[in-house]
Design a protein around this motif. Sequence first.
Motif, short mmCIF file in Angstrom:
data_model
loop_
_atom_site.label_atom_id
_atom_site.label_comp_id
_atom_site.label_asym_id
_atom_site.label_seq_id
_atom_site.Cartn_x
_atom_site.Cartn_y
_atom_site.Cartn_z
N SER A 183 -11.30 -11.81 -20.23
CA SER A 183 -9.95 -11.73 -20.73
C SER A 183 -9.04 -12.58 -20.03
O SER A 183 -8.29 -13.51 -20.34
CB SER A 183 -9.30 -10.30 -20.80
OG SER A 183 -10.29 -9.68 -21.64
N ASN A 186 -9.79 -16.20 -20.00
CA ASN A 186 -9.27 -16.96 -21.01
C ASN A 186 -7.86 -17.05 -21.29
O ASN A 186 -7.41 -18.21 -21.74
CB ASN A 186 -9.89 -16.22 -22.42
CG ASN A 186 -11.20 -16.48 -22.77
OD1 ASN A 186 -11.50 -17.49 -23.61
ND2 ASN A 186 -12.12 -15.70 -22.27
N SER A 241 -5.10 -7.54 -19.15
CA SER A 241 -6.72 -7.77 -19.06
C SER A 241 -7.30 -6.26 -18.45
O SER A 241 -8.10 -5.78 -19.01
CB SER A 241 -7.19 -8.72 -18.22
OG SER A 241 -6.76 -10.01 -18.57
#
Length: 336
Positions: A183, A186, A241
């Motif tokens: 996460s 990204n 995240s």
Amino acid sequence: MSVVVPKNEFVPSEVQLFKKHFAAGAAALCLSYSCMHPLDTIKTRIQADITGHWRAIFTRETLRSLGKGFFVSAMGAAGQGGARFSTYELCKSRLLPPEDQKKPWAIPATALSAMLGDLASSIIKVPREVVTAKLQTDHYGNNATASQVVRQTIMEEGPQGLFRGFWPIAARDFPFMVILLVSYENFKAFHHRSVRDDLLKNMRYDQQQQMQQQQVVAGAAFEELEADIPTLRSVLYGGVSGFLAGYFTTPMDLLRTRMITMKKTAASHEPIGVTHVAKHIIHNVRSQYQGRPVAQSVALYKSFFTGSLPRSFWWFGICGIFFPTYETLKSLMIQK
């Protein structure tokens, strides 16, 4: 928004990078765990309480226990963070060179690196969690110290008692680290992409300046330009995240906490395992809501996700502190 262009003036060796990633990970995780320790204590006591009554948690005893295990947790987090992120960065650099960042195997490579990093940190992480959880729940009394907990655990269970719940913790943290780091990576990639797109849209030069810019971009590998992430965005990216990873791995964290803190009965001389704890929870729910499948499903969800919000917000805070600190320390230590 400043843009950092990779240079070839100095390339640190793999050993130097490993040491610097270790130092950055150790300092950042120690700081974040130290700041969020009181919330961890509340979360642990909620999960260890089998009665399910919140009023029994928020007592003077809990208030007095907020600082218990602080030193063990902070010092253990330093070693854990150093081992985890130095190994993660090393594995990621081997499995995913800069030119392969957009390849189809980028996410699996990041996930595998995350799991290997977590496995490397487990030799420090598991004893830290065992000792900290017992201190936070007054397992050996209100006045027990960390050294007393270690001695008593070894006397009762042997040295392996300090690694009790190793595989349940691994089963919890493998998916946790995959969700967390995939996460976050990204989010970072999205940020860098957005800055590059904005930079391209704002380019307004005459013909000669455009030709010069094309030469510079070609030489600097424009696709690899990395923009500095503002602190607030880094807090948000890391926090979100951590929140997601913490929430979805709550069931295994609950089982781990119960397994560590439950005491053996006189009739049972074998250590309590994770399957025993899970069966105990399921049996209690089924007997309480017999013949009501919908109520059983809701109760099972609530039972296995006990403490999910404190855990999720705890990880939001830890990762919101950790990632900006880690990224800042990395940029200061590794100046290219």
